[in-house]
Design a protein around this motif. Structure first.
Motif, short mmCIF file in Angstrom:
data_model
loop_
_atom_site.label_atom_id
_atom_site.label_comp_id
_atom_site.label_asym_id
_atom_site.label_seq_id
_atom_site.Cartn_x
_atom_site.Cartn_y
_atom_site.Cartn_z
N UNK A 110 7.02 48.79 20.14
CA UNK A 110 7.85 49.59 21.04
C UNK A 110 8.92 48.66 21.60
N UNK A 111 10.05 49.24 21.96
CA UNK A 111 11.17 48.46 22.49
C UNK A 111 11.67 49.12 23.77
N UNK A 112 12.04 48.28 24.73
CA UNK A 112 12.56 48.76 26.01
C UNK A 112 13.61 47.78 26.50
N UNK A 113 14.67 48.29 27.10
CA UNK A 113 15.65 47.44 27.75
C UNK A 113 15.22 47.23 29.19
N UNK A 114 15.09 45.96 29.57
CA UNK A 114 14.66 45.57 30.91
C UNK A 114 15.88 45.07 31.65
N UNK A 115 16.09 45.55 32.86
CA UNK A 115 17.27 45.19 33.64
C UNK A 115 17.06 43.88 34.40
N UNK A 116 16.71 42.85 33.64
CA UNK A 116 16.51 41.51 34.20
C UNK A 116 16.95 40.48 33.16
N UNK A 117 17.32 39.28 33.59
CA UNK A 117 17.72 38.23 32.65
C UNK A 117 16.57 37.82 31.73
N UNK A 135 -0.56 39.82 19.33
CA UNK A 135 0.41 40.40 20.26
C UNK A 135 1.64 39.53 20.22
N UNK A 136 2.82 40.15 20.14
CA UNK A 136 4.07 39.38 20.11
C UNK A 136 5.14 40.14 20.88
N UNK A 137 5.89 39.37 21.69
CA UNK A 137 7.04 39.89 22.42
C UNK A 137 8.27 39.18 21.89
N UNK A 138 9.27 39.95 21.46
CA UNK A 138 10.56 39.40 21.05
C UNK A 138 11.59 39.85 22.07
N UNK A 139 12.38 38.90 22.56
CA UNK A 139 13.34 39.16 23.62
C UNK A 139 14.75 38.86 23.13
N UNK A 140 15.66 39.80 23.39
CA UNK A 140 17.06 39.63 23.00
C UNK A 140 17.91 39.86 24.25
N UNK A 141 18.67 38.84 24.70
CA UNK A 141 19.54 39.06 25.85
C UNK A 141 20.67 40.03 25.49
N UNK A 142 20.88 41.01 26.36
CA UNK A 142 21.97 41.97 26.17
C UNK A 142 23.09 41.70 27.15
N UNK A 143 23.11 40.54 27.72
CA UNK A 143 24.07 40.14 28.74
C UNK A 143 23.33 39.32 29.76
N UNK A 144 23.98 38.97 30.85
CA UNK A 144 23.34 38.09 31.83
C UNK A 144 22.19 38.73 32.60
N UNK A 145 22.12 40.07 32.62
CA UNK A 145 21.08 40.70 33.44
C UNK A 145 20.33 41.83 32.72
N UNK A 146 20.34 41.82 31.40
CA UNK A 146 19.57 42.80 30.65
C UNK A 146 18.95 42.13 29.43
N UNK A 147 17.72 42.58 29.12
CA UNK A 147 16.98 42.02 27.99
C UNK A 147 16.33 43.14 27.21
N UNK A 148 16.53 43.13 25.91
CA UNK A 148 15.80 44.06 25.05
C UNK A 148 14.48 43.39 24.67
N UNK A 149 13.36 44.07 24.95
CA UNK A 149 12.05 43.51 24.67
C UNK A 149 11.35 44.40 23.66
N UNK A 150 10.86 43.78 22.59
CA UNK A 150 10.06 44.49 21.59
C UNK A 150 8.66 43.90 21.61
#
Length: 164
Positions: free
Chosen positions: A8-15, A103-118
């Motif tokens: 599952x993937x979610x955009x988190x509003x944090x760096x 279990x694995x978390x992959x994080x992609x920064x979407x800018x300075x204050x958002x992160x896409x987490x899978x």
């Protein structure tokens, strides 16, 4: 089920660094867990390297003892991009035995204050003898999404806490 993983993937509003720090802290795992099975961190040191083992107290009503402990070996630690572990159990002789799921978390920064987490749960390496008594995945499809929502809430709370 033909696939042997779910994600599952979610955009988190944090760096990205803040999200990674929350995931690398075993004491946050009970708050992130979407099943209610993860109870407490036995080993509280941050996850910093591949090969590190951290233990977590668990509870499941179908487990023979109810309460039990998982010994997780860090398999991926690439700050702040990815972190993952292989759950197992420590035998009486101190030997660690793993079931083959990760279990694995992959994080992609979407800018300075958002992160896409899978978040990915993969059971492709589980041996047949374990598959004979455990159903995979052992939770409903909502678990991963719920876990990511908990992660987002926790990361937001930690960013709002005053620094000491």
């Amino acid at each position: 089920m033909a696939e042997e993983n779910v994600s599952a993937t979610l955009t988190v509003a944090e760096p990205v660094a803040r999200v990674f720090a929350v995931l690398a802290d075993p004491t946050t795992h009970p708050a992130i867990d979407g099943t209610g099975w993860v109870r407490e961190a036995v080993d509280r040191a941050p996850l910093t390297e591949v090969g590190q083992v951290f233990r977590i107290g668990m509870y499941h009503p179908n487990h023979p003892d109810g309460h039990y402990e998982m010994a997780n070996e860090v398999r991926v630690c690439d700050p702040p991009r990815a972190i993952g572990w292989l759950p197992g159990q420590e035998k009486d002789d101190g030997h660690l035995e793993f079931g083959g799921w990760t279990w694995r978390y992959d994080l992609v920064p979407l800018g300075p204050s958002e992160t896409e987490v899978t978040l990915t749960y993969d059971w492709s390496a589980v041996p047949q003898f374990i598959r004979e008594y455990l159903h995979f995945p052992p939770f409903g499809p909502e678990h991963l999404t719920t876990s990511l929502q908990h992660l987002a809430e926790l990361a937001a709370r930690t960013s709002a806490e005053p620094s000491t």
